[in-house]
Each structure stands twice: as C-alpha cells, then as structure tokens.
Scaffold this active site. Structure first.
Site, mmCIF file in Angstrom:
data_model
loop_
_atom_site.group_PDB
_atom_site.id
_atom_site.type_symbol
_atom_site.label_atom_id
_atom_site.label_comp_id
_atom_site.label_asym_id
_atom_site.label_seq_id
_atom_site.Cartn_x
_atom_site.Cartn_y
_atom_site.Cartn_z
ATOM 1 N N GLN A 1 0.835 -1.204 0.000
ATOM 2 C CA GLN A 1 0.000 0.000 0.000
ATOM 3 C C GLN A 1 0.875 1.263 0.000
ATOM 4 O O GLN A 1 0.650 2.204 0.765
ATOM 5 C CB GLN A 1 -0.940 -0.016 1.197
ATOM 6 C CG GLN A 1 -2.121 -0.954 1.044
ATOM 7 C CD GLN A 1 -3.104 -0.501 -0.022
ATOM 8 O OE1 GLN A 1 -3.223 0.686 -0.325
ATOM 9 N NE2 GLN A 1 -3.811 -1.451 -0.620
ATOM 10 N N SER A 2 1.837 1.315 -0.882
ATOM 11 C CA SER A 2 2.786 2.428 -0.936
ATOM 12 C C SER A 2 2.177 3.683 -1.544
ATOM 13 O O SER A 2 1.731 3.674 -2.701
ATOM 14 C CB SER A 2 4.011 2.011 -1.757
ATOM 15 O OG SER A 2 4.829 3.108 -2.054
ATOM 16 N N ASN A 3 2.201 4.768 -0.776
ATOM 17 C CA ASN A 3 1.797 6.067 -1.324
ATOM 18 C C ASN A 3 2.793 6.531 -2.380
ATOM 19 O O ASN A 3 2.416 7.146 -3.384
ATOM 20 C CB ASN A 3 1.730 7.109 -0.212
ATOM 21 C CG ASN A 3 0.745 6.761 0.870
ATOM 22 O OD1 ASN A 3 -0.375 6.347 0.597
ATOM 23 N ND2 ASN A 3 1.163 6.905 2.120
#
Length: 339
Positions: free
Chosen positions: A76-78
C-alpha cells in the site's frame, strides 16, 4: 540561500500547500497551538508528500533521456501510487515492485486503495516478498525484463538527495508562509520513514534561516537507526546544495516510540489519532505514516514534552487512499471524540 530552481524539475504538485490552524484539536488536547501544513493537498493522484520529491526525480529522469521509471515500496505504498501518476502525466512507462511488509493477504490490502490506483494509472505492478536490499531487487527485476538502459530507478520513498530537494523547497515555502503571517513555529513534526522528507526539511531550514526545528516521528526503525539514516541523507542533500557542512548531527531528531508492532501495522495510538483528526478537524490521516506522526504529536502533548508555550506545525504527508486497504484493520476499540 541557493536557488532550488537551478535543478531539473517538472511541475507536478499544487504549491504552495496551505497552512491551517487546527483550532478544535488544539482545544481538545489542551497543549500547544497545532497548525497543519496540508501536503495531503499536493493534487497528484489525491495528493501527498511524494509529489514534491517526484518533481525533481522526474525532472532528472527526463533531462537524462529515460523513457521509463521504476520504484519499489510496500503493497500500500503512497510513493508507488504517486510515482505511477507522475509517470502517466509525463508520458513515461512505470514499473512498480511491491513488497508485502505486513503479511496481510486479504483482498482489500492486496488490490484496493493504493494498489487500485497504481493500476488505474497504467503501471506494471509486480508483487514480491521483502528483500534485504529492495533497491538491488528492483535493479534485478528491471534487468530481468530487459529495460535497464531505458529505465530511471527511483529508490524507495523517492529518498535520495535529488528527491529530498522537494522538501528543501517545502522548508523554504514554510519559512515564507510563516513570515507572511507573522507565525513562528517551535517545532515542525511529521512522520519519518525512508528519511527523504525529514532530510530535506532539515537541510532546507538550515539553508533558509540557519535553524532546524524538525522532529520526525518514526514509523519503522529504532531511533538510532532512523536518526543515522536521516543525518546521512541530510548531509548528501546539503552537499547537493553546495554546502556539505550545512547540517550537524544535532539537527536530526526522531521520536520512535509510536511505531507499535512494526511498519504498516497501525497501533491503538495510530487509530485514535486518525479518529481525532477526522472528528475534530475533518482531516483524514493514513494508518502507516501520518496517523503515526499525529499519534506521536498527541503523545508528546500528553507527556508534557509539548506545552502551551509551544506552537507546532504538523506536516501532513497524505496517504488517506490507504484507508481503503486497511478498513478491516482499524476496528480497534477507541473512545470516540466527545460530543
């Protein structure tokens, strides 16, 4: 003060981002004035701090003739999401290597939130297990698909001296906004992970006015490790600015007491901070970075480390898209805000 515009750059973010007084949250906590630097409003694919870094990283990539970019991050990398968006905007191919650091395998975490937007932006997404050196793993992955010569590799979080220039610029922006409103902040607090945001702010404030009020709230590493990483990158950033002696070790401070069980795993204090920001200010925080950063700020108020004698600027680094990948992880019993 070196002109930041001497470096290659492409406009991607809505700047300057506003600074807002969090009146109700300040009153509820009964401590210092809390102001929020709204870097969740940078505009690129719902906003976030990585847009500032990507302006300089993408500028360098395009000036060097690359036709694709690649980076890595947690599932879930921004950073991955905003890299994919920047690549789409600038007409570059994008490769993302996403590592499962949390062990979550449910459909929402693996396919919703940031991962959904990665795919909407047209990125090629590959999932993998964590490696000891993800930058090396990324290089190996790009070599395996025959894209080495055409692909600009961006480290995790966009955190190298080029990416940190985005937060040198942010520090200059904060100084200008503060002077325009006759505000003086005793502390600038934010979540710190891959070190680029904090390193850029530290070097930027030292470059702008000779002081550094920055306090990072760690999201993954012990204090000694986090401070060493930030200091090393702040020095490299200062050298890029032409003044290798600009940053001193004492300029780098981190509080790593709010990590909880580990990176990407929201603690009870994280969820409480998210609910307080949402219910008192209408502001969404994320469960990985900004939620832990705000938890640290709240904890330091409750412990008396931050008092009514202080005025704090919280740098909101964005990331609310991740909420849709974490919905089932946030059902922790926390007293709701008083009516």
């Amino acid at each position: 003060m070196l002109n930041i515009d001497t470096f290659p750059r492409r406009a991607l973010a809505h700047l300057p981002t506003p600074i807002e007084f969090a009146e109700r949250l300040t009153s509820h906590l009964g401590g210092p004035e809390i102001w929020i630097k709204r870097d969740d409003c940078t505009g690129l694919s719902t906003g976030g701090n990585k847009a500032r870094k990507l302006e300089f990283l993408m500028g360098e990539a395009l000036d060097q003739g690359f036709t694709a970019v690649a980076t890595h991050g947690a599932t879930q990398s921004n950073h991955a999401r905003q890299t994919a968006a920047a690549a789409a905007k600038l007409g570059l191919k994008c490769h993302l290597l996403l590592e499962n650091r949390t062990g979550y395998v449910d459909a929402d975490y693996q396919s919703n939130g940031n991962v959904l937007l990665d795919q909407l932006h047209g990125a090629q997404v590959t999932h993998c297990d964590p490696a000891a050196d993800m930058n090396a793993a990324l290089a190996e992955h790009i070599a395996s698909v025959g894209m080495t010569d055409s692909t600009y590799l961006i480290p995790g979080g966009g955190s190298n001296a080029t990416g940190a220039l985005g937060y040198v610029n942010a520090a200059h922006e904060i100084v200008a906004q503060s002077e325009a409103r006759s505000l003086s902040f005793t502390h600038v607090v934010h979540a710190t992970g891959s070190a680029g945001t904090q390193a850029g702010l530290v070097a930027g404030f030292k470059n702008a006015n000779g002081s550094s009020p920055v306090l990072g709230v760690g999201v993954r590493a012990p204090r000694e490790v986090q401070e060493a990483n930030v200091y090393r990158l702040a020095q490299a950033t200062a050298a890029k600015l032409g003044n290798a002696d600009l940053v001193e070790r004492g300029d780098v401070r981190a509080n790593c007491g709010f990590i909880g069980e580990g990176y990407g795993l929201p603690a009870v204090s994280t969820v409480e901070a998210m609910r307080l920001a949402a219910e008192y200010e209408g502001i969404l925080l994320d469960p990985v970075y900004s939620g832990k950063g705000m938890a640290g700020l709240i904890g330091m108020i409750r412990s008396g480390d931050l008092t009514k004698d202080h005025r704090v600027l919280f740098v909101h680094t964005g990331g609310s898209v991740a909420l849709f990948g974490y919905a089932h992880r946030l059902d922790i019993p926390i007293p709701r805000a008083a009516e």
